[in-house]
Design an enzyme around this catalytic site. Structure first.
Site: not given
Ligand code: PMP
Length: 310
Positions: A53, A269
């Site tokens: 991010k 994630s």
């Molecule tokens: N994984 C994590 C740990 C995140 O903090 C985020 C951001 N919300 C994402 C995945 C997804 O990224 P994006 O917002 O670019 O879709």
């Protein structure tokens, strides 16, 4: 006392210059993947704020400064489940900006402490309403006093996906020497997936983009959205990916634990992205699969789900 960074330290080289250019690591420990299929992971925890991010937050801050909408008398406000908040908080501190963040009260305690350590203000919202509740609260505060705030709105701001179009995609292309055939990424705001996919498919139109989603609204995969049960981000483009794979929280966490035993401490994630990448890779005879690994496990180790014996 105003302890904000004075102009005199805002020169170059700056910490923000270190955002991006993260390593692309070969991934081991995947099962039943044919020998001629390469799987690698973009190690986004190498960013200064520890997650993917940083790219989007910095892109949105720069766009705000460029347009004149973000000035030092404004408060930067947004809704975030954690990593964007950390990114806004450190970038704001480094640039002398005030930052206020609406965060669901059940976000990981460690992340909230990091945000506070950078001097940002937290507005805790109902854990029952998740990030949607945080978004509604940010919108309410901005509607009440519009002149007080700069509201980048990461869910609707094109500078979010454009940061990945400009940087993440270019890096993946260069690091695979143009060999990448499959991109695997989770969806939170969708900025990572949409921006990286758009640019990579311009470079290789036949590239397959795989979106990763939790299999249920009740999941442990912080940062990811179960789109069918959430407010769909305005920047989301269903045409950006060719396939969606659903991953259970158990499979994502198992993968994160498996990778830890190989020396790679990744977040949930990222575990989900690799669990999906493993499924994609198994179907191929040859190919180069790149998964985006949004953060490391440090911020999750207090989570009971990491479990005993891990
Ligand atoms: N994984 C994590 C740990 C995140 O903090 C985020 C951001 N919300 C994402 C995945 C997804 O990224 P994006 O917002 O670019 O879709």
């Amino acid at each position: 006392m105003d302890v904000r960074a004075p102009d005199s330290i805002l020169g170059s080289p700056a910490l923000t210059d270190l955002i991006g250019d993260t390593p692309l690591l070969p991934i081991g420990g995947l099962r039943e993947v044919p020998g001629r299929v390469e799987v690698s992971g973009k190690a986004e925890w190498f960013n200064p704020g520890g997650s993917v991010k940083d790219r989007a937050a910095w892109g949105m801050v720069q766009a705000g400064e460029r347009s004149g909408a973000l000035t030092r008398d404004k408060i930067l406000i947004d809704a975030t489940s954690g990593n964007t908040g950390i990114a806004y908080a450190w970038i704001g501190a480094a640039r002398g900006l005030r930052v206020r963040l609406c965060v669901p009260a059940n976000a990981s305690a460690r992340r909230l402490r990091v945000i506070e350590a950078f001097g940002a203000e937290l507005v805790l919202t109902s854990p029952m309403e998740g990030t949607d509740g945080a978004i509604r609260e940010a919108r309410r505060m901005v509607a009440e006093e519009p002149d007080r705030y700069f509201y980048p709105d990461q869910y609707s701001n094109p500078a979010n996906w454009q940061a990945h179009y400009r940087t993440t995609a270019a890096e993946v292309w260069a690091q695979t020497e143009g060999r990448v055939t499959h991109l695997v990424a989770g969806i939170g705001t969708s900025g990572t997936l949409v921006g990286t996919a758009r640019r990579l498919r311009e470079l290789r139109p036949e590239l397959e983009v795989v979106a990763v989603q939790p299999d249920s609204p009740y999941h442990a995969l912080e940062g990811l959205k179960h789109l069918a049960s959430c407010m769909v981000p305005a920047i989301y483009d269903p045409g950006a990916h060719q396939r969606t794979l659903e991953v259970t929280s158990e499979d994502a966490i198992d993968m994160a634990k498996r990778q830890a035993r190989l020396g790679l401490l990744i977040g949930w994630s990222a575990g989900a992205a690799l669990a999906a990448a493993e499924r994609v890779a198994r179907e191929l005879e040859r190919g180069t699969v790149v998964a985006i690994l949004p953060d490391g496990a440090e911020r999750y180790l207090d989570d009971p789900l990491w479990g005993e014996g891990a």
